[in-house]
Motif scaffolding. Structure first.
Motif, PDB file in Angstrom:
ATOM      1  N   THR A 225       0.846  -1.190   0.000  1.00  0.00           N
ATOM      2  CA  THR A 225       0.000   0.000   0.000  1.00  0.00           C
ATOM      3  C   THR A 225       0.881   1.239   0.000  1.00  0.00           C
ATOM      4  N   ASN A 226       0.562   2.165  -0.910  1.00  0.00           N
ATOM      5  CA  ASN A 226       1.296   3.436  -0.942  1.00  0.00           C
ATOM      6  C   ASN A 226       0.293   4.579  -0.994  1.00  0.00           C
ATOM      7  N   GLU A 227       0.783   5.784  -1.261  1.00  0.00           N
ATOM      8  CA  GLU A 227      -0.105   6.946  -1.237  1.00  0.00           C
ATOM      9  C   GLU A 227      -1.171   6.884  -2.317  1.00  0.00           C
ATOM     10  N   ARG A 228      -0.960   6.051  -3.326  1.00  0.00           N
ATOM     11  CA  ARG A 228      -1.945   5.938  -4.410  1.00  0.00           C
ATOM     12  C   ARG A 228      -2.903   4.767  -4.208  1.00  0.00           C
ATOM     13  N   GLY A 229      -2.714   4.022  -3.143  1.00  0.00           N
ATOM     14  CA  GLY A 229      -3.570   2.867  -2.914  1.00  0.00           C
ATOM     15  C   GLY A 229      -2.746   1.591  -2.930  1.00  0.00           C
ATOM     16  N   HIS A 230      -3.271   0.533  -3.563  1.00  0.00           N
ATOM     17  CA  HIS A 230      -2.626  -0.768  -3.578  1.00  0.00           C
ATOM     18  C   HIS A 230      -1.884  -0.983  -4.892  1.00  0.00           C
ATOM     19  N   SER A 231      -0.775  -1.690  -4.812  1.00  0.00           N
ATOM     20  CA  SER A 231      -0.083  -2.185  -6.001  1.00  0.00           C
ATOM     21  C   SER A 231       0.420  -3.582  -5.693  1.00  0.00           C
ATOM     22  N   GLN A 232       0.755  -4.321  -6.721  1.00  0.00           N
ATOM     23  CA  GLN A 232       1.178  -5.696  -6.541  1.00  0.00           C
ATOM     24  C   GLN A 232       2.541  -5.913  -7.181  1.00  0.00           C
ATOM     25  N   ASN A 233       3.342  -6.741  -6.548  1.00  0.00           N
ATOM     26  CA  ASN A 233       4.611  -7.172  -7.117  1.00  0.00           C
ATOM     27  C   ASN A 233       4.488  -8.633  -7.510  1.00  0.00           C
TER      28      ASN A 233
ATOM     29  N   VAL B  90      11.157  -9.788 -10.602  1.00  0.00           N
ATOM     30  CA  VAL B  90      10.161  -9.098  -9.782  1.00  0.00           C
ATOM     31  C   VAL B  90       9.714  -7.863 -10.543  1.00  0.00           C
ATOM     32  N   VAL B  91       8.428  -7.763 -10.824  1.00  0.00           N
ATOM     33  CA  VAL B  91       7.920  -6.643 -11.594  1.00  0.00           C
ATOM     34  C   VAL B  91       6.632  -6.140 -10.956  1.00  0.00           C
ATOM     35  N   ARG B  92       6.499  -4.834 -10.866  1.00  0.00           N
ATOM     36  CA  ARG B  92       5.281  -4.238 -10.319  1.00  0.00           C
ATOM     37  C   ARG B  92       4.208  -4.251 -11.392  1.00  0.00           C
ATOM     38  N   ILE B  93       3.008  -4.683 -11.009  1.00  0.00           N
ATOM     39  CA  ILE B  93       1.905  -4.795 -11.959  1.00  0.00           C
ATOM     40  C   ILE B  93       0.683  -4.064 -11.413  1.00  0.00           C
ATOM     41  N   PRO B  94      -0.257  -3.718 -12.281  1.00  0.00           N
ATOM     42  CA  PRO B  94      -1.517  -3.157 -11.793  1.00  0.00           C
ATOM     43  C   PRO B  94      -2.263  -4.188 -10.957  1.00  0.00           C
ATOM     44  N   GLU B  95      -3.147  -3.735 -10.089  1.00  0.00           N
ATOM     45  CA  GLU B  95      -3.977  -4.678  -9.344  1.00  0.00           C
ATOM     46  C   GLU B  95      -4.716  -5.572 -10.322  1.00  0.00           C
TER      47      GLU B  95
ATOM     48  N   VAL C   7      12.648 -12.704 -25.221  1.00  0.00           N
ATOM     49  CA  VAL C   7      12.404 -11.393 -24.621  1.00  0.00           C
ATOM     50  C   VAL C   7      13.136 -11.325 -23.285  1.00  0.00           C
ATOM     51  N   SER C   8      13.842 -10.252 -23.046  1.00  0.00           N
ATOM     52  CA  SER C   8      14.679 -10.138 -21.851  1.00  0.00           C
ATOM     53  C   SER C   8      13.869  -9.730 -20.624  1.00  0.00           C
ATOM     54  N   ASP C   9      14.470  -9.940 -19.443  1.00  0.00           N
ATOM     55  CA  ASP C   9      13.842  -9.493 -18.193  1.00  0.00           C
ATOM     56  C   ASP C   9      13.580  -7.994 -18.231  1.00  0.00           C
ATOM     57  N   LYS C  10      14.550  -7.246 -18.720  1.00  0.00           N
ATOM     58  CA  LYS C  10      14.404  -5.791 -18.779  1.00  0.00           C
ATOM     59  C   LYS C  10      13.206  -5.397 -19.642  1.00  0.00           C
ATOM     60  N   GLU C  11      13.059  -6.061 -20.780  1.00  0.00           N
ATOM     61  CA  GLU C  11      11.938  -5.744 -21.675  1.00  0.00           C
ATOM     62  C   GLU C  11      10.605  -6.122 -21.034  1.00  0.00           C
ATOM     63  N   ILE C  12      10.566  -7.240 -20.315  1.00  0.00           N
ATOM     64  CA  ILE C  12       9.333  -7.631 -19.630  1.00  0.00           C
ATOM     65  C   ILE C  12       8.981  -6.612 -18.551  1.00  0.00           C
ATOM     66  N   CYS C  13       9.989  -6.161 -17.805  1.00  0.00           N
ATOM     67  CA  CYS C  13       9.741  -5.164 -16.756  1.00  0.00           C
ATOM     68  C   CYS C  13       9.219  -3.848 -17.331  1.00  0.00           C
ATOM     69  N   GLU C  14       9.670  -3.500 -18.505  1.00  0.00           N
ATOM     70  CA  GLU C  14       9.221  -2.263 -19.148  1.00  0.00           C
ATOM     71  C   GLU C  14       7.825  -2.406 -19.739  1.00  0.00           C
ATOM     72  N   ARG C  15       7.513  -3.584 -20.250  1.00  0.00           N
ATOM     73  CA  ARG C  15       6.287  -3.749 -21.029  1.00  0.00           C
ATOM     74  C   ARG C  15       5.091  -4.246 -20.215  1.00  0.00           C
ATOM     75  N   LEU C  16       5.309  -5.189 -19.301  1.00  0.00           N
ATOM     76  CA  LEU C  16       4.177  -5.804 -18.610  1.00  0.00           C
ATOM     77  C   LEU C  16       3.309  -4.792 -17.854  1.00  0.00           C
ATOM     78  N   PRO C  17       3.895  -3.795 -17.154  1.00  0.00           N
ATOM     79  CA  PRO C  17       3.042  -2.833 -16.449  1.00  0.00           C
ATOM     80  C   PRO C  17       2.167  -2.000 -17.373  1.00  0.00           C
ATOM     81  N   GLN C  18       2.441  -2.020 -18.672  1.00  0.00           N
ATOM     82  CA  GLN C  18       1.640  -1.248 -19.614  1.00  0.00           C
ATOM     83  C   GLN C  18       0.313  -1.932 -19.948  1.00  0.00           C
ATOM     84  N   TYR C  19       0.197  -3.220 -19.597  1.00  0.00           N
ATOM     85  CA  TYR C  19      -1.038  -3.941 -19.929  1.00  0.00           C
ATOM     86  C   TYR C  19      -2.210  -3.436 -19.106  1.00  0.00           C
TER      87      TYR C  19
END
Length: 472
Positions: free
Chosen positions: A263-271, A283-288, A309-321
Motif C-alpha cells: 500500500t502506498n499513497e496511491r492505494g494498492h499495487s502488486q509485485n 520481480v515486476v510491479r503490476i496493476p492490481e 524477450v529479456s527481463d528488462k523488456e518484460i519489466c518495461e512492457r508488462l506494467p503497460q497492460y
C-alpha cells in the motif's frame, strides 16, 4: 499486408478460376458489406447463402469470389471449389506455412483473450488475433493477415464449442508454442463434460508439429489427457505453479510465481515474482489484478522468455497492460466505481471476477450485476447454484441477477448467508438501469455476452487509468 497471387490460391485449395483476376488478392472477407478494395469474397453457406451477395461484395471493392459453383448471374472472376470454408482454411494453412517466425497458439476455457493481449504487449510488433476472430472462420482470417517479412511473432487465439473443431484449428495454426490457460466448465452445451473440454483443448499442443512447446498451469495435470501426455513425453512442456519463491526445487519444465501486495499513497499495487530454473527471480510491479489475470501474465512471461524477450523488456512492457473493452476495464463517475467484465462468463471466470472485485473494493458498499452463464448444457442449474455458493455478500452489499438461471444463482448465494432482500431477480437487463444509476459505491457488471450488459453503464462513467511506475 500480404499479397496473394490468384494462381497460387487455386493451387492451395485445388480450385479452378472461371477467369483469372487481373490483379493480386489483397485480403479476404465473408461479409459483403465489409468488403475492401482487392478482397476475395468467401461465399459461405450459413443462415444466408453468401452466393446471393457476390454483387454487393464486388460493388464494395472485392475483385473476385470463392464459390462452390459458378454463379452465372455474376460477371466477375470466380474460384470454384467443393466447399468454400474448407477451401479458405486450406489457403490459410498454406500461407501460415510460409511464415517462418515463431507462432504462439492460445486456447483455454477462460483467459485466452487476456493472455493474447498480454502477449501482444510483451512481444512488440507481433501480429495477434483481432477481437474475437478465434473460431473456424476467424482463425483463417487471422492467418491470412500474417506479413511474411513484417512480423517478428504471431499470436493466434483458438476458441471452440464443439468436439472436433480444435483438430481443424490446430492443423491450420501449427504453433511453435501452445499456451493453454485453463480447463473449466465452459461451452458444455456442445462439449458435454469438463473432461471433453480437456480432451479438445490439449489438441492445440498434441496435434501440432512435434517440436511444439506447451505452457500451462500445473493444475491441468489432474486431467487425464494432460497427465498422459506428460508421462508419455509427447512433447516439451513447461508448467507454472503458484508457490512461495524458493520453496520448490526447480527443473527446466517448472516455473514458480507469487504475488505480494503493498500500500502506498496511491492505494494498492502488486509485485509479481517469477522464478525459473537457472535464473534469478524476476520481480515486476503490476496493476492490481485478479488471480486469473495474474496467472495469464505468468503464462505470457514464460512464453516471452522462450522467445528471447529479456527481463528488462518484460519489466518495461508488462506494467503497460490494461484490460481492454469488456474484459475488466474500470470506470468511475459521480462518486461510484464500475468494473465492466461482461464479454462472457463461465463459473471459473465469474468467481475470479467477483473475488477480485470484493478484494479491491472491500471497504465500500458493493453491487453485483450478474447475468446468467450460458452454454453450460445440462449442468446449468447445478453450476449456477455452486457458483452462487462461492459468492458471500456483506450486510451492505446487493446483487441484481438477470437471465434464465438467476434463481439458481440466488439460491446458492442465500445458501452462503445472503438475505433474500439483498437479491433482486430481474426479467431483463434494462430493469437494472435505475438500480445501477442510484447505487453509491462499487458496481461489478459480469455476465454472458448474450445480455450485452455493457449497455447498463451510466453515461457519466469514464475510464479510470493510472500509469504504473516501472520496477524490476
Amino acid at each position: 499486408m500480404s499479397i496473394f497471387n490468384p494462381v497460387d490460391l487455386s493451387k492451395y485449395c485445388g480450385g479452378e478460376w472461371t477467369t483469372l483476376p487481373k490483379v493480386n488478392i489483397e485480403g479476404f472477407c465473408f461479409d459483403s458489406r465489409n468488403a475492401k478494395q482487392g478482397d476475395l469474397f468467401i461465399a459461405l453457406r450459413a443462415e444466408r447463402d453468401g452466393h446471393n451477395f457476390i454483387k454487393q461484395a464486388i460493388s464494395s471493392g472485392a475483385v473476385a469470389a470463392l464459390v462452390d459453383h459458378k454463379v452465372v448471374s455474376e460477371d466477375c472472376p470466380q474460384l470454384i471449389v467443393e466447399e468454400t470454408l474448407a477451401a479458405f482454411q486450406q489457403i490459410a494453412k498454406s500461407h501460415r506455412k510460409k511464415f517462418t517466425k515463431p507462432v504462439v497458439g492460445v486456447t483455454g476455457s477462460c483467459g485466452k483473450t487476456s493472455t493474447k493481449e498480454i502477449l501482444k504487449v510483451l512481444l512488440s510488433g507481433s501480429h495477434c488475433t483481432e477481437g474475437n476472430f478465434n473460431n473456424h472462420i476467424g482463425v483463417p482470417i487471422t492467418l491470412t493477415k500474417f506479413s511474411i517479412s513484417g512480423h517478428p511473432f504471431a499470436v493466434v487465439e483458438a476458441g471452440i464449442n464443439m468436439p472436433g473443431e480444435m483438430d481443424v484449428l490446430a492443423d491450420m495454426i501449427c504453433p511453435d508454442i501452445a499456451v493453454i490457460t485453463s480447463i473449466d466448465h465452459s461451452h458444455l452445451a456442445g462439449l458435454g463434460t469438463i473432461e471433453m473440454v480437456a480432451n479438445e483443448k490439449i489438441k492445440l499442443w498434441l496435434y501440432s508439429q512435434d517440436s511444439c512447446l506447451a505452457i500451462f498451469p500445473e493444475e491441468l495435470e489432474k486431467f487425464k489427457p494432460f497427465s498422459d501426455a506428460m508421462e508419455q513425453c509427447k512433447g516439451e512442456f513447461i508448467k507454472i505453479k503458484k508457490a512461495k519463491i524458493g520453496s520448490v526445487e526447480l527443473q527446466d519444465n517448472l516455473a514458480l510465481y507469487e504475488v505480494s501486495t503493498e500500500t502506498n499513497e496511491r492505494g494498492h499495487s502488486q509485485n509479481l515474482s517469477i522464478e525459473r530454473c537457472g535464473c534469478p527471480p524476476l520481480v515486476v510491479r503490476i496493476p492490481e489484478a485478479s488471480d486469473g489475470t495474474i496467472r495469464n501474465m505468468v503464462l505470457a512471461c514464460v512464453t516471452a522468455w522462450k522467445l528471447g524477450v529479456s527481463d528488462k523488456e518484460i519489466c518495461e512492457r508488462l506494467p503497460q497492460y490494461r484490460p481492454s473493452g469488456l474484459r475488466g476495464s474500470c470506470l468511475v463517475g459521480r462518486g461510484s466505481s464500475y468494473v465492466l467484465d461482461c464479454y462472457n462468463a463461465n463459473p471459473a471466470s465469474m468467481i475470479d471476477s467477483v473475488n477480485f472485485f470484493f478484494e479491491r473494493y472491500q471497504d465500500e458498499p458493493k453491487l453485483l450485476v450478474l447475468g446468467s452463464m450460458n452454454e453450460l448444457g445440462d449442468a446449468s442449474d447445478q453450476l449456477h447454484f455452486k457458483t452462487g455458493k462461492c459468492i458471500h455478500l456483506n450486510h451492505c452489499d446487493q446483487a441484481v441477477l438477470i437471465g434464465d438461471y438467476s434463481i439458481n444463482l440466488a439460491n446458492g448465494m442465500m445458501e452462503s448467508g445472503a438475505r433474500e432482500e439483498q437479491i433482486s431477480i430481474l426479467p431483463n437487463p434494462e430493469n437494472a438501469r435505475p438500480l445501477i444509476e442510484e447505487f453509491k459505491g462499487a458496481v461489478l457488471i459480469k455476465g454472458s455476452r448474450a445480455y450485452k450488459l455493457e449497455r447498463l453503464i451510466p453515461q457519466w462513467a469514464v475510464e479510470e487509468y493510472e500509469p504504473m511506475k516501472i520496477a524490476c
